[in-house]
Design a protein around this motif. Sequence first.
Motif, short mmCIF file in Angstrom:
data_model
loop_
_atom_site.label_atom_id
_atom_site.label_comp_id
_atom_site.label_asym_id
_atom_site.label_seq_id
_atom_site.Cartn_x
_atom_site.Cartn_y
_atom_site.Cartn_z
N GLN A 103 0.61 -1.21 -0.02
CA GLN A 103 0.02 -0.03 0.04
C GLN A 103 0.98 1.27 0.01
N HIS A 104 1.92 1.38 0.71
CA HIS A 104 2.72 2.22 0.74
C HIS A 104 3.46 2.66 -0.62
N GLU A 105 3.83 1.50 -1.15
CA GLU A 105 4.16 1.71 -2.78
C GLU A 105 3.20 2.39 -3.81
N ASP A 106 1.89 1.84 -3.33
CA ASP A 106 0.84 2.48 -4.21
C ASP A 106 0.71 4.09 -3.99
N ALA A 107 0.78 4.30 -2.49
CA ALA A 107 0.73 5.56 -2.11
C ALA A 107 1.91 6.47 -2.91
N LYS A 108 2.97 5.91 -2.92
CA LYS A 108 4.18 6.74 -3.49
C LYS A 108 3.99 6.98 -4.85
N GLU A 109 3.37 5.86 -5.76
CA GLU A 109 3.08 6.12 -6.84
C GLU A 109 2.07 7.41 -7.26
N LEU A 110 1.05 7.20 -6.42
CA LEU A 110 -0.09 8.22 -6.55
C LEU A 110 0.57 9.76 -6.32
N LYS A 111 1.61 9.60 -5.39
CA LYS A 111 2.25 10.43 -5.16
C LYS A 111 2.99 11.22 -6.42
N GLU A 112 3.83 10.46 -6.80
CA GLU A 112 4.36 10.69 -8.06
C GLU A 112 3.64 11.16 -9.19
N ASN A 113 2.56 10.73 -9.35
CA ASN A 113 1.59 11.11 -10.29
C ASN A 113 0.90 12.52 -10.06
N LEU A 114 0.70 12.76 -8.82
CA LEU A 114 0.34 13.99 -8.18
C LEU A 114 1.29 15.14 -8.53
N ASP A 115 2.69 14.83 -8.47
CA ASP A 115 3.54 15.59 -8.64
C ASP A 115 3.75 16.10 -10.32
N ARG A 116 3.38 15.12 -11.12
CA ARG A 116 3.32 15.34 -12.59
C ARG A 116 2.06 16.40 -12.80
N ARG A 117 0.88 16.07 -12.08
CA ARG A 117 -0.22 16.64 -12.25
C ARG A 117 -0.01 18.31 -11.81
N GLU A 118 0.84 18.48 -10.61
CA GLU A 118 1.14 19.72 -10.34
C GLU A 118 2.01 20.61 -11.51
N ARG A 119 2.67 19.80 -12.09
CA ARG A 119 3.49 20.53 -13.00
C ARG A 119 2.67 20.91 -14.26
N ILE A 120 1.73 19.92 -14.78
CA ILE A 120 0.77 20.13 -15.62
C ILE A 120 -0.14 21.42 -15.41
N VAL A 121 -0.56 21.42 -14.09
CA VAL A 121 -1.35 22.53 -13.58
C VAL A 121 -0.55 23.92 -13.65
#
Lengths: 173, 173
Positions: A103-121
């Motif tokens: 679950q921690h790995e999954d959450a880290k990947e969610l966070k990585e995608n979120l960082d990419r979304r931050e750059r998109i925004v």
Amino acid sequence: ELIDSISRKLQVLREARETLLEDIQANNILGEEVEAIVKEVCKPNEFDKFKMFIGDLDKVVNLLLSLSGRLARVENALNNLDESTSPEERRTLVEKQKLLTQQHEDAKELKENLDRRERIVFDILANYLSEENLADYEHFVKMKSALIIEQRELEDKIKLGEEQLKCLTDSLQ
Amino acid sequence: ELIDSISRKLQVLREARETLLEDIQANNILGEEVEAIVKEVCKPNEFDKFKMFIGDLDKVVNLLLSLSGRLARVENALNNLDESTSPEERRTLVEKQKLLTQQHEDAKELKENLDRRERIVFDILANYLSEENLADYEHFVKMKSALIIEQRELEDKIKLGEEQLKCLTDSLQ
């Protein structure tokens, strides 16, 4: 004595919490100002992306922190096992560790995608906002995660201090 | 007798798991085909959105299921408390319930935002894909969550059956 020293430390931590809550409030106000500007100047679907990213941000950060904490506690428990531990208990802990690691790995990947979304925004907002407003957005987003992390650490320390204090006063009675 | 009946049930559940794993594999292949087409016809930033959405999908669904499960177990434990339970134990459970309820709410909001992102990705793909390929995308996405949910339920049932069987054989020895 020890009780006094812990009490003083708790007092300092609680004051730090007050200050932190003011910082959080100030950052939320900044966030509302940025949001109002974004709503005014961006297209509705772009505003939507901004809102979704901001909404997901604290959830994913909180999730990541909560999973790190639980994983650390389970691993700590596993490291402190001794011969008196039943195989059953050990197995339960190892299974928990496996599940939480995943679950921690999954959450880290969610966070990585979120960082990419931050750059998109950011790239979207860069088309519309002044340099100053764009800096406000960046500051708001950075502070938002940082404040959540700081708050979590502070709450943990306060809880630990309160438990130590309770232990001590109980043992003196 | 009871042991036979549970063993037979377990056998059926394990066969169902085999079939389910085949379904998951088939759906993954469909997903790879859709991905290859999307990569070919969409702009890189659009393909990126597609990939991020797909990547987040199973993580958020898994997270939501895991939190629902844990919340249900804590609430079940709370409902089964009796007078022998210490106030300490009850307080720990109530605190856990509060925390899990909050995390569950957060996960539900992440899922809602994900559903909105699904529609955004659909609108993008609708500009490029044939009706058939678009239907494949929709089918793949729907099946992806459905299969995760089914897999989780099946695993839970198998685990329960195995525990029952172990209890029974232990009690007979």
